[in-house]
Write an enzyme that holds these catalytic residues in place. Structure first.
Site, PDB file in Angstrom:
ATOM      1  N   HIS A 254       0.657  -0.847  -0.029  1.00 10.75           N
ATOM      2  CA  HIS A 254      -0.228  -0.231  -0.285  1.00 10.75           C
ATOM      3  C   HIS A 254       0.697   1.435  -0.347  1.00 10.75           C
ATOM      4  CE1 HIS A 254      -3.826   2.303   1.105  1.00 10.75           C
ATOM      5  NE2 HIS A 254      -2.896   2.925   2.651  1.00 10.75           N
ATOM      6  N   GLU A 255       1.908   1.632   0.975  1.00  7.62           N
ATOM      7  CA  GLU A 255       2.856   2.900   0.907  1.00  7.62           C
ATOM      8  C   GLU A 255       3.063   2.510  -0.285  1.00  7.62           C
ATOM      9  OE1 GLU A 255       1.724   4.532   3.351  1.00  7.62           O
ATOM     10  OE2 GLU A 255       0.898   3.519   4.586  1.00  7.62           O
ATOM     11  N   HIS A 258       1.786   4.662  -2.825  1.00  4.16           N
ATOM     12  CA  HIS A 258       2.057   6.304  -2.378  1.00  4.16           C
ATOM     13  C   HIS A 258       3.937   6.329  -3.407  1.00  4.16           C
ATOM     14  CE1 HIS A 258      -1.923   7.167  -0.827  1.00  4.16           C
ATOM     15  NE2 HIS A 258      -1.224   5.865   0.290  1.00  4.16           N
ATOM     16  N   GLU A 284      -4.652   7.735  -2.342  1.00  7.40           N
ATOM     17  CA  GLU A 284      -5.036   6.675  -2.240  1.00  7.40           C
ATOM     18  C   GLU A 284      -5.081   5.663  -3.289  1.00  7.40           C
ATOM     19  OE1 GLU A 284      -5.975   4.758   0.419  1.00  7.40           O
ATOM     20  OE2 GLU A 284      -4.491   5.873   0.767  1.00  7.40           O
TER      21      GLU A 284
END
Length: 489
Positions: A254-255, A258, A284
């Site tokens: 997830h990170e 980003h 997101e």
């Protein structure tokens, strides 16, 4: 020098100072000694004062009046600088500094209260943050909705009313899908323990598999995983749980979504207003499509299954199909960041409604825990057992990030649209994902979304990549198709 070139030289220094301020925050959440909290609060306040003064420097107004845009890039830079100038000019410098100082202190109070399961110990500090953000919102909004003023900081152009309509369209199908799933037998859950060293080693391998450039980044641990920075210094954090390695692996992916966005922006935009993601919703969308549509796909989880067996040996899941079901298991969950795809947005909608009520004054800070617990029981059918699983679980409100939560669900909506377009543009993608090769998928996202940074508005960014304005339909269709298959609905 032209007015535009003078403005951009000045802005470059402002952007650089903003990166320094961000690094103070990264340090605070990763390696800063506990005793440094009061001094760090002063440092945050000082940086906020400096940045506030630069953003409303009278020369900026003069440059904006006379600067000419020679191309789309210049026009976009001027749009961003003008927006920042007009918003910042409405907020007194003393208020901006007090907000920065107070939220720095509040972060530590929240962390301790969360550890102690002590809501009462946090509420006085939260009240200060809420009061300051209300004051700021009122200054920016004028006669408009103050909550919209806060939301606009994270998702330019969005309004509470428009998001409420979108979320109202999401809720019925999500609730129906959740109910149908919970009537079926659940896939097996992971059992046993998984050592931290092994988790972090595989976490790093996953980061690299999704294209994270470690030469301009690093991976650290934090209570609440996050990504920080842009351009040539983009850092991520993850966390470990001995009995739940998926927490570590999917937090990392997830990170990385980003971070990959920030690392992939065209270098010509470095230290300019275009040199960062255009909004938190678009940001997101990248983290969620990396984590879910790619990282939790049947193809990629087949590869991950082999990697976990190599790292941990036999961990009790029979085969790749069973592992895919385990990765996507729908079950009761208090924690938003650990929630499955079906229930995640219900967690966000709860927070969206509560924070709008806080900002409007319809909900008192002293009543927040009870309101949270009542809403959670109504939406999920069981009671919150402790504050760290309820109102104290998220860092956001301690940091004054009101208006941030709805961008998580908006990001999921954007990700649904992007995934639909990606699948149409890259046939045979699953063959690559089954080998742990995400390059065609991440390459498509880089080419169609990430490289442009803040060049377009959020809605324009998604429309440019997909060919149409964003809507909740593709996300709901994806979720129903995926989980109908897993659960045999």
């Amino acid at each position: 020098m032209t007015a535009y070139s003078e403005l951009m030289a000045f802005q470059r220094e402002t952007e650089a100072l903003g990166q320094v301020a961000g690094r103070l925050g990264w340090d605070q959440e990763t390696v800063m000694p506990e005793g440094a909290t009061p001094q760090r609060a002063e440092e945050h306040g000082a940086m906020a004062n400096i940045l506030h003064a630069r953003r409303i420097d009278p020369r900026v107004a003069e440059w904006l009046q006379t600067a000419k845009a020679a191309d789309d890039v210049a026009a976009a830079n001027l749009r961003h600088i003008k927006r920042s100038y007009e918003r910042t000019a409405k907020v007194p410098a003393a208020l901006a500094a007090e907000l920065a100082k107070t939220t720095s202190l509040a972060h530590r109070v929240w962390a301790q209260s969360r550890a102690d399961e002590d809501v009462a110990g946090f509420l006085p500090m939260l009240q200060k943050v809420v009061d300051l953000r209300r004051e700021e919102a009122a200054a920016i909004a004028g006669n408009s909705d103050p909550y919209d003023a806060l939301l606009d900081d994270y998702e330019p152009g969005a309004t509470g009313e428009s998001l409420s309509a979108m979320f109202a369209a999401l809720r019925p199908r999500l609730v129906a899908l959740r109910a149908a799933i919970l009537e079926r037998p659940a896939p097996a859950a992971l059992s046993g323990t998984f050592d931290e060293t092994g988790q972090l080693a595989l976490s790093k391998k996953l980061a690299l598999a999704f294209g994270y450039a470690l030469e301009s980044g690093r991976i650290d641990k934090a209570v609440h995983p996050f990504s920080s920075g842009s351009g040539l210094d983009v850092r991520i954090t993850t966390r470990t749980n001995a009995v739940d390695p998926f927490n570590c692996f999917y937090s990392t992916i997830h990170e990385v979504g980003h971070a990959a966005y920030e690392q992939s922006i065209d270098p010509q935009h470095l230290l300019t207003p275009l040199g960062a993601g255009v909004s938190m919703g678009v940001h997101e969308s990248q983290s969620r499509i990396y984590e879910n549509q790619l990282g939790r796909s049947r193809a990629f989880t087949g590869w991950l299954y082999g990697q976990m067996r190599d790292q941990f040996g036999d961990f009790g899941i029979a085969d790749e199909d069973a592992f895919y079901a385990t990765v996507n298991r729908v079950s009761d969950c208090f924690i938003r960041t650990e929630a499955d795809e079906v229930q995640y947005n219900l967690h966000v909608l709860l927070r969206f409604d509560l924070e709008r009520a806080l900002m409007s004054g319809d909900l008192a800070v002293t009543d927040l825990e009870a309101a949270w617990n009542d809403r959670f029981a109504a939406d999920f059918g069981y009671a919150v057992d402790k504050p760290s699983n309820g109102v104290l679980q998220d860092v956001h409100w301690s940091e004054g990030l009101f208006g941030y939560f709805p961008t998580y669900t908006l990001g999921n909506v954007y990700a649904g649209c992007l995934h639909e377009a990606l699948r149409g543009a890259v046939p045979g993608l699953d063959d690559d994902l089954a080998r742990g090769d995400t390059s065609k998928a991440t390459g498509w996202l880089r080419a169609n979304v990430q490289q442009f940074g803040g060049l377009r508005t959020p809605v324009q960014t998604i429309a440019h990549a997909t060919g149409s304005a964003p809507t909740e339909g593709p996300l709901l269709d994806y979720l129903e198709d995926k989980f109908n298959g897993i659960y045999g609905l």
